[in-house]
Write a protein that holds these residues in place. Structure first.
Motif, mmCIF file in Angstrom:
data_model
loop_
_atom_site.group_PDB
_atom_site.id
_atom_site.type_symbol
_atom_site.label_atom_id
_atom_site.label_comp_id
_atom_site.label_asym_id
_atom_site.label_seq_id
_atom_site.Cartn_x
_atom_site.Cartn_y
_atom_site.Cartn_z
ATOM 1 N N ALA A 65 -6.235 -0.189 1.620
ATOM 2 C CA ALA A 65 -5.840 -0.584 2.968
ATOM 3 C C ALA A 65 -5.721 -2.098 3.088
ATOM 4 O O ALA A 65 -4.789 -2.618 3.716
ATOM 5 C CB ALA A 65 -6.856 -0.057 3.979
ATOM 6 N N ALA A 66 -6.652 -2.829 2.483
ATOM 7 C CA ALA A 66 -6.587 -4.290 2.533
ATOM 8 C C ALA A 66 -5.322 -4.804 1.840
ATOM 9 O O ALA A 66 -4.626 -5.687 2.359
ATOM 10 C CB ALA A 66 -7.830 -4.889 1.867
ATOM 11 N N SER A 68 -2.503 -3.102 1.279
ATOM 12 C CA SER A 68 -1.318 -2.654 2.001
ATOM 13 C C SER A 68 -1.094 -3.470 3.266
ATOM 14 O O SER A 68 0.035 -3.892 3.556
ATOM 15 C CB SER A 68 -1.442 -1.169 2.340
ATOM 16 O OG SER A 68 -0.287 -0.704 3.002
ATOM 17 N N VAL A 69 -2.161 -3.706 4.027
ATOM 18 C CA VAL A 69 -2.029 -4.473 5.265
ATOM 19 C C VAL A 69 -1.599 -5.900 4.968
ATOM 20 O O VAL A 69 -0.723 -6.455 5.651
ATOM 21 C CB VAL A 69 -3.353 -4.442 6.051
ATOM 22 C CG1 VAL A 69 -3.325 -5.449 7.189
ATOM 23 C CG2 VAL A 69 -3.600 -3.049 6.607
ATOM 24 N N SER A 70 -2.187 -6.509 3.953
ATOM 25 C CA SER A 70 -1.812 -7.882 3.601
ATOM 26 C C SER A 70 -0.354 -7.958 3.165
ATOM 27 O O SER A 70 0.374 -8.872 3.562
ATOM 28 C CB SER A 70 -2.721 -8.395 2.483
ATOM 29 O OG SER A 70 -4.072 -8.424 2.900
ATOM 30 N N LYS A 72 2.126 -5.821 3.958
ATOM 31 C CA LYS A 72 2.993 -5.588 5.107
ATOM 32 C C LYS A 72 3.030 -6.796 6.031
ATOM 33 O O LYS A 72 4.083 -7.138 6.590
ATOM 34 C CB LYS A 72 2.509 -4.350 5.874
ATOM 35 C CG LYS A 72 2.887 -3.031 5.244
ATOM 36 C CD LYS A 72 4.392 -2.836 5.267
ATOM 37 C CE LYS A 72 4.759 -1.476 4.707
ATOM 38 N NZ LYS A 72 6.239 -1.279 4.684
ATOM 39 N N ALA A 73 1.887 -7.445 6.216
ATOM 40 C CA ALA A 73 1.846 -8.619 7.082
ATOM 41 C C ALA A 73 2.709 -9.745 6.521
ATOM 42 O O ALA A 73 3.431 -10.417 7.264
ATOM 43 C CB ALA A 73 0.405 -9.094 7.258
ATOM 44 N N TRP A 76 6.415 -8.622 7.075
ATOM 45 C CA TRP A 76 6.847 -8.755 8.459
ATOM 46 C C TRP A 76 6.906 -10.211 8.903
ATOM 47 O O TRP A 76 7.817 -10.604 9.623
ATOM 48 C CB TRP A 76 5.909 -7.964 9.367
ATOM 49 C CG TRP A 76 6.012 -6.478 9.196
ATOM 50 C CD1 TRP A 76 7.046 -5.787 8.638
ATOM 51 C CD2 TRP A 76 5.045 -5.510 9.576
ATOM 52 N NE1 TRP A 76 6.789 -4.444 8.642
ATOM 53 C CE2 TRP A 76 5.568 -4.233 9.211
ATOM 54 C CE3 TRP A 76 3.793 -5.570 10.185
ATOM 55 C CZ2 TRP A 76 4.876 -3.057 9.448
ATOM 56 C CZ3 TRP A 76 3.102 -4.392 10.417
ATOM 57 C CH2 TRP A 76 3.637 -3.149 10.055
ATOM 58 N N ALA A 189 -3.677 -8.862 10.914
ATOM 59 C CA ALA A 189 -3.749 -8.547 9.490
ATOM 60 C C ALA A 189 -4.984 -9.161 8.856
ATOM 61 O O ALA A 189 -5.649 -8.541 8.023
ATOM 62 C CB ALA A 189 -2.485 -9.047 8.784
ATOM 63 N N ALA A 192 -7.987 -7.079 9.886
ATOM 64 C CA ALA A 192 -8.027 -5.803 9.168
ATOM 65 C C ALA A 192 -8.442 -5.998 7.717
ATOM 66 O O ALA A 192 -9.188 -5.185 7.149
ATOM 67 C CB ALA A 192 -6.663 -5.120 9.239
ATOM 68 N N THR A 193 -7.988 -7.099 7.113
ATOM 69 C CA THR A 193 -8.352 -7.366 5.718
ATOM 70 C C THR A 193 -9.841 -7.637 5.591
ATOM 71 O O THR A 193 -10.514 -7.110 4.689
ATOM 72 C CB THR A 193 -7.546 -8.551 5.179
ATOM 73 O OG1 THR A 193 -6.146 -8.256 5.299
ATOM 74 C CG2 THR A 193 -7.883 -8.817 3.726
ATOM 75 N N ALA A 283 4.131 4.735 8.341
ATOM 76 C CA ALA A 283 3.220 4.417 7.239
ATOM 77 C C ALA A 283 3.899 4.722 5.919
ATOM 78 O O ALA A 283 4.515 5.772 5.755
ATOM 79 C CB ALA A 283 1.934 5.226 7.375
#
Length: 321
Positions: A65-66, A68-70, A72-73, A76, A189, A192-193, A283
């Motif tokens: 998750a860390a 993926s979120v990083s 995607k951030a 974007w 982000a 979340a990380t 997702a």
């Protein structure tokens, strides 16, 4: 009386010393466990391996998750930083077409702008559907006209001057640089990380506590074995190496099970999120380039269980003497 034949003596292998050489190395030695002083049953056997697998499953989810979120951030943020939007609200002084023509003339004369595309009403309505609901954007709903702008990030235009020129070209026109959205996205982000890494720390601490408890329980239940080893000359380091070898195999195999379950979860999440409107933001699971990073989880689990078991054994043996 029949003559009794004496059987030849059977060959017995010589007794193996304590510091016997282990066969195999590398990944095979981690997967195939030889006999050890620590029994593979009870608190240090299958139940503990399943607990380690569960901890590694949570760790792989947090790590994935860390990552993926990083990722995607960053994606974007890069897209947002290279785009601008002009919003044209309805005005009594100019028609919507005239407003668009006036702004397009300003954009055509501004260096650093790659493209400018007016959006149709259907495209603007599609942008609002995730927030208002599908089919709720009716024809009588007043919608502003939007112009999507792509800029050159290496030679960007003067945004302050561009905003002034657009506002002067036509009434009801405003330039949106997406700076507020980009800042909120980066902060979300980052939060979340850090949350994911906090979960990793909690999982690691919990695993250490479980291994400490299991190691002490195993030594306590095999106290007689430990005392016999001491009587025949075994040193504390030899006993610690036997115990830590058992936990090395246990941690690595449990880590493989948990990591495999985490990878399958990300794969299924990608299929579910990418095939429908399950999420507001579709997702995509975990990108393929991040799956090899998950392989660090079983090795980390093996290292944590090994070091924790060794330190716990040495500390416990000092108190047993």
């Amino acid at each position: 009386m029949a003559e009794t034949r004496r059987q030849p003596p059977r060959h017995r292998p010589p007794a193996q010393p304590f510091e016997q050489e282990r066969q195999g190395n590398g990944l095979t030695s981690l997967l195939v466990e030889t006999r050890s002083v620590m029994p593979a049953a009870g608190a240090t056997g299958l139940p503990l391996m399943l607990v380690v697998a569960a901890m590694c499953f949570l760790a792989s989810l947090a790590l994935g998750a860390a990552l993926s979120v990083s990722g995607k951030a960053r994606e974007w943020s890069s897209e947002i930083s290279g785009s601008l939007t002009v919003e044209l609200r309805a005005s009594r002084d100019m028609m919507a077409e005239d407003q668009i023509d006036a702004v397009m003339a300003v954009l055509a004369a501004t260096p650093g702008i790659i493209s400018a595309t007016p959006l149709r009403r259907e495209e603007t309505a599609a942008l609002l559907e995730p927030w208002l609901g599908q089919g709720l954007v009716t024809g009588d709903l007043p919608l502003p006209s939007l112009i999507d702008i792509r800029i050159d990030n290496e030679n960007p235009p003067d945004l302050s001057q561009l905003a002034i020129d657009i506002a002067a070209a036509t009434p009801g026109a405003s330039l949106d640089t997406h700076r507020q959205w980009r800042g909120e996205l980066v902060r979300a982000a980052r939060s979340a990380t850090w949350l994911a890494f906090g979960i990793l720390a909690v999982v690691a601490g919990t695993t250490i506590a479980i291994v400490v408890f299991a190691t002490r329980a195993g030594l306590s239940s095999n106290r007689d074995v430990v005392e016999v080893l001491h009587l025949i000359g075994a040193q504390d380091r030899f006993i610690a190496s036997e115990v830590q070898r058992h936990f090395l195999h246990l941690g690595f195999r449990g880590g493989l099970i948990g990591t495999a379950a985490g990878a399958i979860t990300f794969f299924l999440l990608g299929l579910a999120g990418g095939s429908g409107d399950m999420f507001l933001v579709a997702a995509s699971g975990l990108p393929l380039e991040y799956y090899p990073v998950l392989l660090a989880v079983p090795f980390a689990a093996a290292f944590v269980t090994l070091m924790t078991a060794r330190l716990t054994v040495l500390s416990s043996l000092e108190r047993m003497l």
